[in-house]
Enzyme design. Sequence first.
Site, PDB file in Angstrom:
ATOM      1  N   GLY A   1       0.810  -1.209   0.000  1.00  0.00           N
ATOM      2  CA  GLY A   1       0.000   0.000   0.000  1.00  0.00           C
ATOM      3  C   GLY A   1       0.846   1.263   0.000  1.00  0.00           C
ATOM      4  O   GLY A   1       1.266   1.733   1.070  1.00  0.00           O
TER       5      GLY A   1
ATOM      6  N   THR B   1       0.521   3.777  -3.161  1.00  0.00           N
ATOM      7  CA  THR B   1      -0.211   4.748  -3.987  1.00  0.00           C
ATOM      8  C   THR B   1      -1.527   5.165  -3.345  1.00  0.00           C
ATOM      9  O   THR B   1      -2.227   4.349  -2.752  1.00  0.00           O
ATOM     10  CB  THR B   1      -0.502   4.114  -5.361  1.00  0.00           C
ATOM     11  OG1 THR B   1       0.738   3.763  -5.950  1.00  0.00           O
ATOM     12  CG2 THR B   1      -1.251   5.052  -6.282  1.00  0.00           C
TER      13      THR B   1
ATOM     14  N   SER C   1       2.467   9.350  -8.834  1.00  0.00           N
ATOM     15  CA  SER C   1       3.869   9.589  -9.173  1.00  0.00           C
ATOM     16  C   SER C   1       4.589  10.353  -8.065  1.00  0.00           C
ATOM     17  O   SER C   1       5.820  10.371  -8.013  1.00  0.00           O
ATOM     18  CB  SER C   1       3.976  10.371 -10.488  1.00  0.00           C
ATOM     19  OG  SER C   1       3.518   9.582 -11.569  1.00  0.00           O
TER      20      SER C   1
ATOM     21  N   ILE D   1      -4.366  -1.147  -5.591  1.00  0.00           N
ATOM     22  CA  ILE D   1      -3.546  -2.117  -4.868  1.00  0.00           C
ATOM     23  C   ILE D   1      -3.819  -3.537  -5.367  1.00  0.00           C
ATOM     24  O   ILE D   1      -4.879  -4.114  -5.108  1.00  0.00           O
ATOM     25  CB  ILE D   1      -3.817  -2.020  -3.346  1.00  0.00           C
ATOM     26  CG1 ILE D   1      -3.702  -0.568  -2.878  1.00  0.00           C
ATOM     27  CG2 ILE D   1      -2.890  -2.964  -2.585  1.00  0.00           C
ATOM     28  CD1 ILE D   1      -2.347   0.097  -3.179  1.00  0.00           C
ATOM     29  N   THR D   2      -2.861  -4.119  -6.097  1.00  0.00           N
ATOM     30  CA  THR D   2      -3.007  -5.495  -6.578  1.00  0.00           C
ATOM     31  C   THR D   2      -3.080  -6.453  -5.387  1.00  0.00           C
ATOM     32  O   THR D   2      -2.311  -6.320  -4.434  1.00  0.00           O
ATOM     33  CB  THR D   2      -1.806  -5.854  -7.470  1.00  0.00           C
ATOM     34  OG1 THR D   2      -1.799  -5.002  -8.617  1.00  0.00           O
ATOM     35  CG2 THR D   2      -1.872  -7.306  -7.934  1.00  0.00           C
TER      36      THR D   2
ATOM     37  N   CYS E   1      11.581  -1.633  -2.663  1.00  0.00           N
ATOM     38  CA  CYS E   1      10.645  -2.667  -3.128  1.00  0.00           C
ATOM     39  C   CYS E   1      10.363  -2.483  -4.611  1.00  0.00           C
ATOM     40  O   CYS E   1      10.394  -3.435  -5.402  1.00  0.00           O
ATOM     41  CB  CYS E   1       9.318  -2.575  -2.382  1.00  0.00           C
ATOM     42  SG  CYS E   1       9.462  -2.634  -0.594  1.00  0.00           S
TER      43      CYS E   1
ATOM     44  N   GLU F   1       4.234   0.967 -11.236  1.00  0.00           N
ATOM     45  CA  GLU F   1       5.652   0.782 -10.910  1.00  0.00           C
ATOM     46  C   GLU F   1       6.491   1.899 -11.542  1.00  0.00           C
ATOM     47  O   GLU F   1       7.587   1.661 -12.047  1.00  0.00           O
ATOM     48  CB  GLU F   1       6.136  -0.576 -11.433  1.00  0.00           C
ATOM     49  CG  GLU F   1       5.337  -1.748 -10.908  1.00  0.00           C
ATOM     50  CD  GLU F   1       5.785  -2.177  -9.521  1.00  0.00           C
ATOM     51  OE1 GLU F   1       6.855  -1.726  -9.074  1.00  0.00           O
ATOM     52  OE2 GLU F   1       5.066  -2.952  -8.877  1.00  0.00           O
TER      53      GLU F   1
ATOM     54  N   THR G   1       5.546   5.404 -13.932  1.00  0.00           N
ATOM     55  CA  THR G   1       5.065   5.543 -15.308  1.00  0.00           C
ATOM     56  C   THR G   1       6.259   5.651 -16.251  1.00  0.00           C
ATOM     57  O   THR G   1       7.391   5.949 -15.832  1.00  0.00           O
ATOM     58  CB  THR G   1       4.215   6.803 -15.491  1.00  0.00           C
ATOM     59  OG1 THR G   1       5.074   7.946 -15.369  1.00  0.00           O
ATOM     60  CG2 THR G   1       3.096   6.885 -14.465  1.00  0.00           C
ATOM     61  N   HIS G   2       5.967   5.453 -17.502  1.00  0.00           N
ATOM     62  CA  HIS G   2       6.974   5.592 -18.551  1.00  0.00           C
ATOM     63  C   HIS G   2       7.678   6.950 -18.434  1.00  0.00           C
ATOM     64  O   HIS G   2       8.907   7.040 -18.486  1.00  0.00           O
ATOM     65  CB  HIS G   2       6.265   5.456 -19.901  1.00  0.00           C
ATOM     66  CG  HIS G   2       7.140   5.684 -21.074  1.00  0.00           C
ATOM     67  ND1 HIS G   2       7.887   4.693 -21.654  1.00  0.00           N
ATOM     68  CD2 HIS G   2       7.394   6.806 -21.791  1.00  0.00           C
ATOM     69  CE1 HIS G   2       8.572   5.184 -22.677  1.00  0.00           C
ATOM     70  NE2 HIS G   2       8.286   6.469 -22.783  1.00  0.00           N
TER      71      HIS G   2
END
Lengths: 306, 251, 393
Positions: free
Chosen positions: C136, C138, C144, C169-170, C244, C369, C371-372
């Site tokens: 947890g 974001t 960002s 959250i995955t 992480c 993870e 952004t580009h």
Amino acid sequence: MNFTIIAETNGDSLHPTTYQLIGAAASMGSNSTVICPNGECASEAAKINGVEKVISATGDCFSVFDGGAWASALSSMCGKMILISASPNGREIGSRIAAKKGIPIIQDVVSMTEGITVSRPIYSGKAMESLTISGSAVISLRPNAFEAALAENDAPINIIDQSADVRISIQEAINKASERLDVTEADIIISGGRGMGTIENFSHLEEIADTVGAAVGASRAVVDEWGMPHRMQVGQTGKTVTPSLYIAVGISGAIQHLAGMRSSKYILAINKDPDAPIFGVADYGIVATWEDAIPALKSALSDLQS
Amino acid sequence: MNIAVLLKQVPDTTAKITISDGKVDESSVSKWSMSPYDEYALESGLQLKDATGGKLIAITCGPERAKKMLTDAAAVGADTLIHIPDDGVTDSTHVQKLLAAAVMRFESNVVLCGKQAADTNGGSTGPGVAELIDAVCVTLVSEVNFLEGDFTTIRPSNSGSEKVIVNGLSVFAFDKGSLELRRPNVRGIMMAKKKPIESITSSDLGVDLDSSNVIMNSQTPPPEKPAGQKFEGAEYVNEVVSRLRNEANVI
Amino acid sequence: MRIMAYEALDFYDVDSLLTEEERMVRDMVRDWVDEEVIPNIEIACRDGVFPDEWRVALGEMGVLGAPLKGYDCPGLSYTAYGVICRELERGDSGLRSFASVQGSLAMYPIWDFGSEEQKNYYLPKMASGEWIGCFGLTEPDYGSNPGDMITKAEDMGDHYLLNGAKMWITNGSIAELAVVWAKLDGVIRGFIVEKNDPGFSAPEMKGKHSLKASVTSELVFQDCKIPKDRMLPGVKGLRGPFSCLNNARFGISWGALGSAQACFDSAKDYAMSRIQFNHPIASYQLVQNKLSWMLREITKGQLLAYHLGKKKDSGTWIPEQISLAKMNNVDIALEIARVARDIHGANGILDEYPIMRHMANLESVKTYEGTHDIHNLIIGRHITGIQAFTREA
């Protein structure tokens, strides 16, 4: 040269392969001595052209199939060149006789010429191998690859009693209703598509499958729209299959279906539409309705079996 | 109990086979795998090992690259890994003699193998080895069990299948069954990495590889399939069926 | 018996550089994906579920927390971890996300920053797949820019009180625990929240067009009480979550290649079979150009990922190198998926083919993870020494 041939039976008569073995020997200009294990069908064997004599090998050792016991009983009666069918039992007995005699065995031969030069498929048929044998050997012949001898003969029959240690005994027969093979396991698959009309009509395909020991497959349309089980689906989102023979009935041949069966060794397509894309990949195509073609196919295949 | 499992490394059954100079070009094989029927034998061996607390000896006769297959077998539980280099081996009788000698050297109580290898498609190894070690052989089996000193197995019969019981030293040659080879896991893979592979040569085994009276002339691509043939009408069914038998040899 | 083994594009034989252990791990995961994932992924995607059998299988295979040593963890190389991610993502990015979150975002912080008690208690259960973790960081208004997060932890003497919310959250709704980053007296700390802690809920976020076979959740803390022993003692500040993320990003740089390889494989197969104007479309120049470009990018990406794996394993890496690989490989994977869809024509929009599922998934992978664009600026800062993330100094 005289070939020793080990006969195989099919119920009450000789298996057609025995006629083919004798025919193969004859095509090499040779006579055969036929050994009938358990004495079965010795008089039938004696009638086959090219048979010089029949040895009826009797004994309790033949009552159960124990490859070691059979080989032990038969080996001493065999000559230098031994032919046997490349059936499961034939391959096994042949291997044991060869090992017992310290001679090579060549399995699943599809052609044989002077030399003796033989050819056989390897890598599941992706290549062919040619071998020359000098000296004693056991050769197993692929069923239906050689022409059968005719029967207008009357050879003598010797009865020889044999004994051997039998080390296998049957505990119980398991007569389960033989389940039809799954599409991923079968060497022959007959698949139906929308052209079959209704799901009930698949019973005709099932009858053919049972005749030749094939699996039944289905196109996606039939699975999605008629509720055929998904495990029968062949195609992009179903199973990918590589049988020796794929029979597509009433299947148009959309790219998604082709993705699943394109690598079959041989493809037979039956479709009433001469422009169906499936004909583009089929080795043999029959333009006909399934109602006309399937009964004909069923009877032609049954005739072959007998 | 010492459970010997005979394994062969073959081109993966999905790999393309290319021929050059009259021989199958092994260097072009993209993937080598354990022969599929051997996988059933290995799984059965592992289950026998689990049930009896025995030792599983994985044996292969082949070139250096076959050692990887032994390590894969170790990853799922093979205890002893035996590699017999195939130098001087020219036919199946040699292979049978070498495997038979190895089986006896490790005092095996039972031998498991696939019904035939996916490359040679012969099927001689199981029964041939059985003959050389004076064992009973049952082929096309789907499972092997050990109960109160006896091995029982299930093989096909005219009416479906039958359960048979065998006496003495036995060889079982496996057909496809419902027992899929178990998946390895990371722990198994890491332990397999450390497991030594014992190389035993033909002279170690006391086997004389005499000259063979079979000569391989050539390996060639299969005969070209005839171009697709289309027939109008169901009256051609018989014609097509006879071509399927005589031309294609598929029924 | 495997019917049609998958052959991954490997034009420069990069996989021949793998150790035997890495190769065996690759084959184990690849075979599992072929047998269990590929046949079931489209249904899972349609239904929007992550099949629990996959959690069990990943645990049994022993691939969760791949590069972590000790505490019943696999202890594999980082290269092996990359290979695992690549093979999983060839199946689906959502599947790989599950493993990335479990290993790099939930297990790793406990392994690196937790107390011995925490490591012994949580890690074995997570390595076996028995307990699922999530991460947890974001928040709805802080993506960002995680440094300005507003989720707060207060020291109440005999417990901590958490307030705030995390988003995207995955694994959240299916997890037994969450590693939550919150500000304690203005300093970011890590806290382990367990699913039954009072004041904690993890509702699932529905309506996704991407990563549908993955569970995405909110984490809601409303006076959430957690015991004192739940704080990760070993780290303060953004270094915690960023460590992480570096590990997860490394895995993703390999994972994206798996997705690209799957799209390439399907496109090539389709182009060889699809006949138009009497010829397979693979015979037309424009199609060959596309396939050739895909091969070029995948090959470059493989070399990038492999060398990065070697640097990770030898400890000679810097985070910017991970940023480059994640950014490049995900970017090209998404482009490859789009071009692959084009090659498939109309058929490409059906879930008969995996293309649009990969394409939609990669939109998320390009965004999460880091952004580009953020990774782009990380590299820009590395080159120039000047940060260009914010207007302020």
